[in-house]
Design a protein around this motif. Structure first.
Motif, mmCIF file in Angstrom:
data_model
loop_
_atom_site.group_PDB
_atom_site.id
_atom_site.type_symbol
_atom_site.label_atom_id
_atom_site.label_comp_id
_atom_site.label_asym_id
_atom_site.label_seq_id
_atom_site.Cartn_x
_atom_site.Cartn_y
_atom_site.Cartn_z
ATOM 1 N N ARG A 88 78.091 65.104 91.081
ATOM 2 C CA ARG A 88 79.258 65.929 91.141
ATOM 3 C C ARG A 88 79.925 65.253 92.404
ATOM 4 N NH1 ARG A 88 78.114 71.943 91.395
ATOM 5 N NH2 ARG A 88 77.190 71.117 93.335
ATOM 6 N N VAL A 89 81.382 65.254 92.528
ATOM 7 C CA VAL A 89 82.076 64.716 93.919
ATOM 8 C C VAL A 89 81.572 65.498 95.023
ATOM 9 C CG1 VAL A 89 84.143 64.299 94.943
ATOM 10 C CG2 VAL A 89 83.863 63.829 92.478
ATOM 11 N N GLU A 90 81.387 66.724 94.910
ATOM 12 C CA GLU A 90 80.970 67.654 96.042
ATOM 13 C C GLU A 90 79.628 67.145 96.758
ATOM 14 O OE1 GLU A 90 81.029 70.418 92.562
ATOM 15 O OE2 GLU A 90 82.354 68.952 93.116
ATOM 16 N N ASP A 91 78.905 66.824 95.701
ATOM 17 C CA ASP A 91 77.628 66.402 96.124
ATOM 18 C C ASP A 91 77.216 65.039 96.866
ATOM 19 O OD1 ASP A 91 76.388 68.822 95.203
ATOM 20 O OD2 ASP A 91 76.055 67.928 93.180
ATOM 21 N N GLY A 92 78.468 64.468 96.886
ATOM 22 C CA GLY A 92 78.441 62.764 97.317
ATOM 23 C C GLY A 92 77.622 62.959 98.696
ATOM 24 N N PRO A 93 78.202 63.559 99.604
ATOM 25 C CA PRO A 93 77.413 63.521 101.067
ATOM 26 C C PRO A 93 76.044 63.648 100.874
ATOM 27 C CG PRO A 93 79.525 64.783 101.272
ATOM 28 C CD PRO A 93 79.198 64.379 99.803
ATOM 29 N N LYS A 94 75.639 64.661 100.257
ATOM 30 C CA LYS A 94 73.910 65.035 99.991
ATOM 31 C C LYS A 94 73.316 63.748 99.336
ATOM 32 C CE LYS A 94 75.099 69.611 99.412
ATOM 33 N NZ LYS A 94 75.278 70.588 98.452
ATOM 34 N N ILE A 95 74.008 63.164 98.386
ATOM 35 C CA ILE A 95 73.371 62.093 97.698
ATOM 36 C C ILE A 95 73.242 60.835 98.753
ATOM 37 C CG2 ILE A 95 73.751 60.279 95.861
ATOM 38 C CD1 ILE A 95 75.136 62.662 94.525
ATOM 39 N N LEU A 96 74.035 60.821 99.594
ATOM 40 C CA LEU A 96 74.174 59.549 100.589
ATOM 41 C C LEU A 96 73.363 59.804 101.765
ATOM 42 C CD1 LEU A 96 77.833 58.724 100.054
ATOM 43 C CD2 LEU A 96 75.784 57.319 99.174
ATOM 44 N N GLY A 97 72.675 60.840 101.857
ATOM 45 C CA GLY A 97 71.804 61.644 102.915
ATOM 46 C C GLY A 97 72.720 61.832 104.360
ATOM 47 N N TYR A 98 73.990 62.072 103.985
ATOM 48 C CA TYR A 98 74.805 62.696 104.967
ATOM 49 C C TYR A 98 74.326 64.193 105.520
ATOM 50 C CZ TYR A 98 78.908 64.038 108.045
ATOM 51 O OH TYR A 98 79.594 64.622 108.898
ATOM 52 N N SER A 99 74.230 64.502 106.725
ATOM 53 C CA SER A 99 73.749 65.782 107.045
ATOM 54 C C SER A 99 74.561 66.357 108.009
ATOM 55 C CB SER A 99 72.503 65.580 107.715
ATOM 56 O OG SER A 99 71.885 64.859 108.705
#
Length: 81
Positions: A49-60
């Motif tokens: 999902r688009v909103e999960d993008g930062p989490k998928i890339l490891g952005y914290s």
């Protein structure tokens, strides 16, 4: 002991079904390894999902809205002039 039917069907023993968490309809992969056949369930990942993008890339870091990003880009563009 399971046997191969004339249609190529094999009954998987219940203890293996439960141990592997197999459910009806699960897709299976069969691979030949020498004179053995290895069967494993196909691993499926839920759709991204688009909103999960930062989490998928490891952005914290903190979540930033689109408006905040556009404002930062505009300020950066003005400062670089």
């Amino acid at each position: 002991m399971p046997t191969l039917s004339s249609h190529g069907d094999v009954h998987i023993p219940d203890n293996l079904i439960h141990a592997l968490g197999l459910k009806p309809g699960v897709e299976l992969i069969f691979e030949r390894q020498g004179d053995a056949i290895v069967m494993r369930p196909v691993k499926t990942n839920p759709p991204s999902r688009v909103e999960d993008g930062p989490k998928i890339l490891g952005y914290s870091g903190p979540t930033v809205s689109l408006e905040e990003m556009e404002d930062a880009i505009a300020k950066g563009a003005v400062q670089s002039l």
